[in-house]
Design an enzyme around this catalytic site. Sequence first.
Site, mmCIF file in Angstrom:
data_model
loop_
_atom_site.group_PDB
_atom_site.id
_atom_site.type_symbol
_atom_site.label_atom_id
_atom_site.label_comp_id
_atom_site.label_asym_id
_atom_site.label_seq_id
_atom_site.Cartn_x
_atom_site.Cartn_y
_atom_site.Cartn_z
ATOM 1 N N GLU A 70 46.330 42.239 34.041
ATOM 2 C CA GLU A 70 45.377 43.203 33.491
ATOM 3 C C GLU A 70 45.335 44.482 34.324
ATOM 4 O OE1 GLU A 70 43.119 39.168 33.252
ATOM 5 O OE2 GLU A 70 44.767 40.026 34.407
ATOM 6 N N CYS A 98 39.353 37.669 35.120
ATOM 7 C CA CYS A 98 38.499 37.282 36.248
ATOM 8 C C CYS A 98 37.464 38.390 36.501
ATOM 9 C CB CYS A 98 39.356 37.058 37.484
ATOM 10 S SG CYS A 98 40.076 38.576 38.172
ATOM 11 N N CYS A 101 39.147 41.823 37.334
ATOM 12 C CA CYS A 101 39.751 42.465 36.162
ATOM 13 C C CYS A 101 38.700 42.898 35.151
ATOM 14 C CB CYS A 101 40.769 41.531 35.520
ATOM 15 S SG CYS A 101 42.207 41.242 36.592
#
Length: 167
Positions: A70, A98, A101
């Site tokens: 990402e 996560c 990101c």
Amino acid sequence: MKLPRVSELWVPDAGDERDAHFMGLAVRAAAEAFEREEVPVGAVVVHGQRVLAIASNRCEELRDPTAHAEMLALTEACSVLDEGRLVGCELFCTLEPCFMCAGALLHARIERIVFGARDPKFGACRSLATLPEDERLNHRCKVVEGVHADIAAELLRAFFRERRGKS
């Protein structure tokens, strides 16, 4: 590493064909990461019908814990647009982003996040938190989950099976 036969797993989504198409590109990027012995996560940034960036995890290769698919896709998309924000753009990712990101996606002003498999250990969009939709933040974005989740999850399972020496 032995790559699972993604072509055999490929089943067109009954839902949104557009989401399935772009997630398919992310799955291919994840498969490439698998072949490079990286955790198989792929990400695609799209504006309308235009693909701005396709990336996969490169943490091991770059020896950089922030080199998530990402993050790399965001950087590339900003470069393509020559902008610091990605207003009107969407991110398609094989694994739930996560916290790092998800925060970066919010800072980039991504409009929509579409992900495949949940990440029960670090996921910040559904599993452990709903960061992109938190009303306390000055920017929020829509989240869609489950597009090609079975394929994304199988790539991850196969990767970690091999890492643990199981077949």
